[in-house]
Motif scaffolding. Structure first.
Motif, short mmCIF file in Angstrom:
data_model
loop_
_atom_site.label_atom_id
_atom_site.label_comp_id
_atom_site.label_asym_id
_atom_site.label_seq_id
_atom_site.Cartn_x
_atom_site.Cartn_y
_atom_site.Cartn_z
N ILE A 1 34.01 -30.27 -54.42
CA ILE A 1 33.07 -31.31 -55.05
C ILE A 1 32.28 -30.55 -55.95
O ILE A 1 32.07 -30.97 -57.02
N ASP A 2 31.75 -29.37 -55.50
CA ASP A 2 30.53 -28.81 -56.19
C ASP A 2 30.97 -27.34 -56.03
O ASP A 2 29.92 -26.36 -56.56
N GLY A 3 32.12 -26.87 -55.55
CA GLY A 3 32.23 -25.39 -55.35
C GLY A 3 31.32 -24.79 -54.38
O GLY A 3 31.41 -23.31 -54.04
N LYS A 4 30.78 -25.26 -53.51
CA LYS A 4 29.76 -24.90 -52.45
C LYS A 4 30.41 -24.49 -51.11
O LYS A 4 31.38 -25.24 -50.81
N GLY B 1 44.05 -34.41 -70.89
CA GLY B 1 44.39 -32.86 -71.23
C GLY B 1 43.32 -32.01 -70.90
O GLY B 1 43.54 -30.81 -71.24
N GLY B 2 42.08 -32.36 -70.33
CA GLY B 2 41.07 -31.48 -70.06
C GLY B 2 40.34 -31.67 -68.74
O GLY B 2 40.58 -32.41 -67.85
N ARG B 3 39.60 -30.19 -68.25
CA ARG B 3 38.76 -30.35 -67.25
C ARG B 3 37.65 -30.98 -67.53
O ARG B 3 37.15 -31.01 -68.84
N VAL B 4 37.19 -31.82 -66.67
CA VAL B 4 35.83 -32.58 -67.14
C VAL B 4 34.67 -32.12 -65.69
O VAL B 4 35.13 -31.81 -64.69
N LYS B 5 33.42 -32.62 -65.98
CA LYS B 5 32.48 -32.54 -64.97
C LYS B 5 32.14 -31.23 -64.57
O LYS B 5 32.04 -30.75 -63.25
N GLN B 6 32.29 -30.31 -65.40
CA GLN B 6 32.21 -28.64 -65.11
C GLN B 6 30.85 -28.49 -64.65
O GLN B 6 30.52 -27.65 -63.82
N GLU B 7 29.86 -29.39 -65.02
CA GLU B 7 28.39 -28.98 -64.75
C GLU B 7 28.26 -29.24 -63.29
O GLU B 7 27.25 -28.62 -62.43
N SER B 8 29.08 -30.03 -62.43
CA SER B 8 29.02 -30.29 -60.98
C SER B 8 29.28 -28.87 -60.39
O SER B 8 29.02 -29.04 -59.10
#
Ligand code: NAD
Length: 495
Positions: free
Chosen positions: A42-45, A368-375
């Motif tokens: 979800i957030d990489g934490k 075709g893309g990655r999204v919500k990268q800021e999360s």
């Protein structure tokens, strides 16, 4: 009380997470003391430090399982006693629905609406189903010469190792331990290193329900404990769900060790065929989107090859794209989210590399893309390509939200393309013609064929598994018990 995003976020903030292995009735650190980081997609934490099982832990778990089996503390119970305990366990899973669903969502990135309605209740139901079955099925008295009485009975096989993937962590595990435990076996479960948390948690609930120590063990870790279990001379059966490549290794490990029974539920590249006489194109388009975008496309049965007849293609693709837009990646803890996070960075990069391959050889229709990268998490939008049947993206299992649309002109061509795959897990046909439906269903080389629907019949009554390199044996249904039992003939001479 309505369970909102804030409710789940609050609950997540105070959740205590167990990361130790469960061996012989108790939580234990890995003998080496080593752990691995369990991150949330979800957030990489960091969610938890989880025991990184190795040889000593696997050996201890197998030894505990063997002791429990040989002592008959579980296998020797009357079937109805095992049933009562298993029903208590399933009841505890239901009582802990919120906690288990939250763990599953945090760990695997699955939408909370799905884990609360499908994954956790589905696992409890699986345990209930096999518990309810086990005191109702008996053996056979076989026809025999007059001086003999001949019995054909099924006995538990012994120590069953279950090695499972991350896409439906608790559910896939339950399809193994449900029938294996009901039949009287001891189990060592090896959850995926990407999603070990629910398996670890339900082990404690198993003890609370009264499953004796040693009967249900959980050894987390990366590939290593799976390999060690597959090579172990004292494991009688290895039930595996995962990729075809690892499935092939597991068969070899069994051959190198003790010829343990090996059951494999592997990958898929399932064709979903829309005929020009399909009676309801809107319904078919919604189902086609769900078949690939539900669970972020991380589905062994994903309808990842959509075969559409040329006469309806343009109309159908418009409807499909409209349906696909309802799968917008969102925070998996938000009950409104229909599409969550990809399980981890490795899988994210794998899916993106397939999308790159698709751009090179096919026409991109959507996404075709990655999204919500800021999360900080791993999200990919629904992606659709118009492609040839032999393109890389149309042949290889991607295990992500990427759909290949393939055009055909005749029934024969559709069947040929559909069957031209190393896999044979599932298939679907949409047609208003009963004869076409049955004839195509017969011709499709797949363990499950849906007609005018996709992914339906999710109860326990239908065997589930694949033809060809999608595996062998079947999960679910009474047939699953065949995997976890040996057949015995007993002949008694009367005179
Ligand atoms: P995977 O094969 O990478 O891993 C599955 C399990 O095997 C994990 O627990 C992993 O740690 C373990 N493992 C890895 N290497 C091993 C080794 N050398 N020896 C023993 N165990 C090893 O699969 P995955 O990425 O976790 O899951 C995705 C795959 O699972 C897809 O191919 C999907 O189609 C398949 N799948 C199939 C079904 C089905 O019922 N047919 C259901 C769900 C998923």
């Amino acid at each position: 009380m309505e369970k909102t995003l804030a409710y789940w976020q609050d609950k997540a903030a105070t959740l205590s997470i167990e990361g130790r292995a469960f061996i012989d009735g108790e939580y234990r650190h890995a003998a080496s003391g080593r752990t691995f980081d369990c991150l949330s997609p979800i957030d990489g934490k960091l969610l938890a430090k989880v025991a990184d099982g190795a040889a000593e832990d696997v050996n201890a778990a197998v030894a505990a399982a063997r002791r429990a089996f040989d002592s008959r503390v579980w296998s020797g119970l009357n079937p109805r006693q095992r049933k009562a305990i298993l029903l208590r366990w399933a009841g505890l899973m239901r009582e802990h629905l919120d906690e288990l669903s939250l763990l599953e969502t945090l760990d695997a990135g699955k939408p909370i609406g799905d884990t609360t309605s499908v994954d956790v209740p589905g696992a409890a139901y699986c345990v209930e189903w096999f518990a309810e079955a086990i005191d109702k099925i008996g053996g056979e008295v076989a026809p025999a010469d007059h001086h003999l009485v001949g019995l054909v009975t099924r006995e538990p096989i012994g120590v069953v190792a279950a090695v499972v993937p991350w896409n439906f962590p608790i559910l896939m595990a339950s399809w193994k331990f449900g029938p294996a435990l009901a039949a009287g076996n001891s189990v060592v479960l090896k959850p995926s290193e990407k999603s070990p948390l629910t398996a670890i948690r339900i082990a404690q609930l198993a003890r609370e329900a009264g499953i004796p120590a040693g009967v249900f063990n959980v050894v987390p870790g990366a590939g290593e404990p799976g390999k060690l279990l597959a090579l172990h001379p004292d494991v009688d059966c290895l039930a595996f769900t995962g990729s075809t490549n690892v499935g092939k290794l597991i068969m070899q490990y069994a051959g190198q060790s003790n010829l343990k029974r090996v059951w494999l539920e592997l990958g898929g590249k399932s064709p979903n065929i829309v005929m020009p006489d399909c009676a309801d194109l809107d319904r078919a388009a919604n189902a086609a989107a769900g078949a690939i975008f539900y669970n972020m496309g991380e589905m062994c049965t994903a309808g990842s090859r959509l075969l559409v007849h040329r006469d309806i293609k343009d109309v159908f693709v418009d409807k499909l794209i409209a349906a696909a837009r309802s799968y917008t990646p969102g925070n998996p803890l938000d009950p409104k989210t229909s599409m969550g996070a990809i399980v981890d960075q490795v899988q994210l990069e794998r899916v993106l590399s397939y999308i790159e391959a698709g751009r090179a050889e096919s026409k991109l229709l959507l996404g075709g893309g990655r999204v919500k990268q800021e999360s900080g998490g791993y999200y990919i939008e629904p992606t659709i390509f118009d492609t040839a049947p032999n393109a890389k993206i149309a042949r290889e299992e991607i295990f992500g939200p990427v759909l290949s649309v393939i055009t055909f002109d005749t029934v024969e061509e559709a069947i040929r393309i559909a069957n031209d795959s190393e896999y044979g897990l599932a298939a679907a046909v949409w047609t208003a013609n009963l004869t076409t439906a049955h004839e195509m269903a017969r011709s499709l080389r797949a363990g499950t064929v849906w007609v005018n629907c996709y992914d339906e019949g999710g109860d326990m009554n239908f065997p589930f598994g694949g033809y060809k390199q999608s595996g062998n044996g079947r999960d679910k249904s009474l047939h699953a018990l065949e995997k976890y039992t040996e057949l015995k003939s007993t002949l008694v001479r009367l005179r």
